[in-house]
Design an enzyme around this catalytic site. Structure first.
Site, PDB file in Angstrom:
ATOM      1  CD  GLU A  60      -1.761  -2.370   1.579  1.00  0.00           C
ATOM      2  OE1 GLU A  60      -0.585  -2.599   1.942  1.00  0.00           O
ATOM      3  OE2 GLU A  60      -2.664  -3.224   1.615  1.00  0.00           O
ATOM      4  CG  PHE A  90      -9.505 -10.382  10.334  1.00  0.00           C
ATOM      5  CD1 PHE A  90      -8.250 -10.727  10.814  1.00  0.00           C
ATOM      6  CD2 PHE A  90      -9.713 -10.377   8.967  1.00  0.00           C
ATOM      7  CE1 PHE A  90      -7.229 -11.063   9.941  1.00  0.00           C
ATOM      8  CE2 PHE A  90      -8.697 -10.719   8.089  1.00  0.00           C
ATOM      9  CZ  PHE A  90      -7.455 -11.064   8.570  1.00  0.00           C
ATOM     10  CD  GLN A  91      -7.168  -7.705   6.766  1.00  0.00           C
ATOM     11  OE1 GLN A  91      -8.069  -7.466   5.975  1.00  0.00           O
ATOM     12  NE2 GLN A  91      -5.957  -8.102   6.384  1.00  0.00           N
ATOM     13  CE  LYS A 113     -16.920  -7.162   2.394  1.00  0.00           C
ATOM     14  NZ  LYS A 113     -16.266  -8.458   2.665  1.00  0.00           N
ATOM     15  CG  MET A 120      22.168  12.667   4.084  1.00  0.00           C
ATOM     16  SD  MET A 120      23.359  13.891   3.481  1.00  0.00           S
ATOM     17  CE  MET A 120      22.524  14.525   2.034  1.00  0.00           C
TER      18      MET A 120
END
Lengths: 593, 197
Positions: free
Chosen positions: A60, A122-123, A172, A487
């Site tokens: 993502e 869940f999630q 959902k 760096m």
């Protein structure tokens, strides 16, 4: 029935259909995303339409940075779609990145069904809670009849005023529910109405100050790019008509051409000597769409001590945040510059700045970007000079990761046009460049898109090579491979007695084989004499290419304003002996970042 | 005094660098802000998240819906900041999308020729005691204009309204008389005169 075929006035449809419909109605052509349980209804709708192209990333974070690259190169919002929980949390880095660099992003996240919210499902995660601090605004939509309005509002908020990222979190069950879709409207927002037109009297005060200047400088930033291509054209006119010298922040490169006569190069921590000295000694500073970031100002109590300052910014909170300015002008850069040019045309006596230019030429002669050549190993600066030479006549877009290579790219790749340079400025996100290049390539399929990378940064989002191969995005990744986190190592040399704690990458992948494993092409070059051929091979090989450009391992990025030092206390490359490097930062500066 | 400051500086050198907000000569002042917001979920979190995220102070915070039909809430925040930081606070608040208006009541009060807006707090103070202390508590409550909201043979709940200073005083005086619980609303504030927000 195809979603896009339905009439859009007050029509009944499911939440998932509304999402696709709202994207189409807001002009979205490309979408970066990753499916998951909580966004399946939307993915099902995407499957049944042809208006929007979905680009499947591999992580993502990649979707977020790709959308940023897309937005930055087109001046249109970047859009991403991810699932709940880990999908949303993986998006946090690009959201903060876009917030700091003012990039318009619309991120749609799935959420667990409303009855399960708060149950540790869940999630599940508190997406609006987690992203509240890293978005311009966010919404959790609990009623399908609010969805269309919120989605349109999301596009408006992301793209208007000072642009930024927004999140719309859609449970959902709301995606499945049926409600009324309404098309976008021009109705004024109840509480959010950013001003775009600058106050004419403030602009008059600015012009009066500029007309009397003896040592003026224009200091421009990413706001010029965000304002649109017209702003860059107006800026060029302003430079031509005033004759003022101009410098820019990292984010503003390309708004004024690097080949332009009045160009002083980038300013700030790794800016040129002439740009920083001119900032320090000027008597009138015109800051246009920049925000006095700490990488720009250096030691604040010694920042441009003798100047009167004009600050043009669309965000009132940027005014007087860090540096006190005499003349603030709140408004969109293009709008303000248009009015400024009109008023400048009426100025009777033009400022006499010949002596100032003579002084600047003395600073220019210091040649602060000079570096020692080498016949045996490739100098990173040379690699970028050659890359610029071999790509400048093409339709080229450059992205970068974060580190030494990024600063060298800013110093040595001359940008002539706006929207051609995509880099993570404010947040400094390693891993930005590859997915950003992917996003740029999706927006500009026929252009040459090059990610200038470091060997450490590139490994942070390397998985998007797979995405580039899948979508036939022929991005070119040029890794300036010095086997170090250069760096960080440079700072260890400056601050920590050259104790290189964990900045040497002892196990490096074979980038050539890695490219091949992904289905791309890998090339490697270690000799300066073979560099041009390698760059041309990279450019001319179809499909995604990783070019492992092995450069000298211990080069450092100069010039540099060490932490806690002022613009006129730069460390120049020819003065950067080991001892000078070891003592460049005082005790106070060591605490700084 | 100035010697003291110099000595302090030797121990802790003031940051003189880009990476701090420059040390300032300004002294912090106490201002009361009225903020009109859409009464929607999360709006308070946005406001207090801004204060905590940017390191601003909140001395008092009061919030309630004030216009039911328009779903507008009024947040009253008392903050302590230097004048330039106060300006930043107001401008940063203004970036929050569901915020309609921010009014600096303290600044407006100055404009109207007053030293501060009208500020009131309500406190409920539960005092449990007996005998002498009991009658003393009642006598003091009467002097402060407090109302008895609940009472039993062993306790009172006093309800007292007034400026923050008055509430502080009331609680301090009641302390030896057996306070078992205190609840305060925080400051509600409004400017004098006929003008609205």
């Amino acid at each position: 029935m195809n979603t896009a075929d339905k009439k859009s006035k007050g029509i009944e449809m499911t939440g998932a259909e509304m999402v696709v419909r709202a994207l189409v109605d807001n002009g979205v052509a490309d979408l970066f995303g990753y499916p998951g349980g909580a966004v399946l209804p939307i993915y099902d709708e995407l499957h049944q339409q042809d208006d929007i192209r979905h680009v499947l990333v591999r992580h993502e974070q990649g979707a977020g940075h790709a959308a940023e690259g897309y937005a930055r190169s087109t001046n249109r919002p970047g859009v991403c779609l991810v699932t709940s929980g880990p999908g949303a949390t993986n998006m946090v880095t690009p959201l903060q990145d876009a917030l700091m660099d003012s990039i318009p992003l619309v991120c749609i996240t799935g959420q667990v069904p409303t009855p399960l919210i708060g149950s540790d499902a869940f999630q599940e995660c508190d997406t609006v809670g987690i992203t509240r601090a890293c978005t311009k605004h966010n919404w959790l939509v609990k009623d399908v009849n609010d969805l269309a309005r919120v989605l349109h509002e999301a596009f408006y908020v992301a793209t208007s005023g000072r642009p930024g990222p927004v999140v719309v979190d859609i449970p959902k069950d709301v995606q499945f529910a049926t409600g009324i879709y309404t098309p976008p409207s021009d109705e004024r927002h109840a509480s959010y109405n950013p001003a775009s037109k600058g106050d004419a009297s403030a602009i008059a005060a600015a012009v009066a100050l500029m007309a009397q200047a003896e040592k003026p400088i224009l200091y421009t930033g990413g706001g010029v790019i965000n304002s649109g291509p017209e702003a860059s054209q107006l800026l060029r006119r302003l430079v031509a008509e005033t004759g003022f010298p101009i410098t820019s922040t990292l984010m503003g490169l390309g708004s004024y051409p690097a080949s332009g006569e009045n160009w002083l190069g980038m300013l700030g921590m790794h800016g040129t000597y002439e740009a920083n000295m001119a900032m320090h000694d000027c008597d009138v500073m015109v800051c246009i769409g920049a925000r006095f970031d700490d990488r720009i100002t250096g030691r604040l109590d010694a920042f441009s001590p003798h100047s009167q300052k004009i600050h043009i910014d669309i965000d009132p909170s940027s005014i007087n945040k860090i540096v006190h300015v005499e003349v603030p002008v709140i408004g969109d850069v293009a709008n303000v510059l248009g009015e400024m040019l009109t008023q400048w045309g009426k100025v009777k006596s033009r400022p006499k700045i010949d002596a100032w230019w003579k002084q600047i030429d003395v600073w220019r002669d210091r040649n602060s970007l000079a570096y020692a050549g080498n016949d045996d190993v490739i100098m990173p600066q040379l690699a970028l000079e050659r890359l610029h030479e071999l790509t400048k006549d093409r339709d080229t877009y450059i992205t970068t990761e974060v580190g030494q290579h990024q600063m060298w790219a800013a110093q040595f790749y001359g940008f002539e046009e706006p929207n051609r340079w995509m880099t993570s400025g404010g947040l400094g996100t390693m891993g930005y460049g590859l997915p950003a290049a992917l996003g740029v390539q999706i927006a500009h399929p026929d252009a040459l898109v090059i990610d200038i990378a470091g060997d450490a940064s590139i490994q942070m989002c390397i998985q998007e090579m797979s995405c580039a191969v899948q979508h036939g995005a022929p991005i070119k990744i040029m890794i300036l491979n010095n086997e170090y986190m250069g760096m960080v190592r440079q700072w260890q040399q400056l601050l920590h007695g050259n104790r290189l704690s964990h900045t040497y990458t002892e196990a490096m992948p074979d980038f050539v084989k890695l490219a091949e494993a992904y289905g791309g092409t890998g090339i490697r070059c270690t000799k300066p004499a073979e560099l041009d051929d390698a760059i041309m091979t990279m450019i001319e090989t179809p499909g995604p290419v990783i070019f492992d450009c092995c450069v000298v391992t211990l080069a450092n990025c100069f010039p540099m304003i060490p932490s806690g030092k002022a613009h006129n206390e730069m460390l120049l490359p020819d003065e950067a002996s080991d001892e000078a490097v070891a003592t460049a930062i005082g005790e106070e500066g060591k605490a700084l970042v | 005094m100035s010697n003291d400051i110099q000595n302090q500086n030797k121990v802790m050198p003031p940051p003189a660098s880009a990476y701090f907000i420059a040390p300032t000569e300004e002294l912090p002042v106490r201002h009361t802000l009225a903020i009109l917001v859409d009464n929607e979920p999360g709006v308070l979190a946005r406001v207090i998240g801004l204060f905590s995220g940017r390191g601003y102070n909140i001395d008092s915070l009061t919030v309630s819906e004030t216009e039911h039909e328009r779903h507008l809430s009024r947040i009253t925040i008392v903050t302590r900041a230097t004048p330039s930081m106060l300006e930043q606070i107001k401008r940063q608040l203004d970036r929050i999308v569901p915020i309609h208006r921010i009014v600096d009541l303290t600044l407006n009060a100055y404009g109207l020729g007053h030293d501060k807006p009208i500020e009131r707090e309500l406190a409920m103070v539960k005092v449990a005691n007996s005998g002498e202390k009991r009658s003393e508590a009642l006598r003091l409550a009467d002097a402060f204009g407090a109302v008895v909201s609940d009472a039993d043979v062993g306790h009172f709940i006093f309800e007292v309204t007034g400026r923050t200073h008055k509430i502080d005083q009331f609680i301090a005086i009641m302390q030896p008389l057996g306070i078992v619980e205190v609840c305060r609303t925080g400051v509600a504030a409004m400017n004098r005169g006929g003008e609205g927000l």
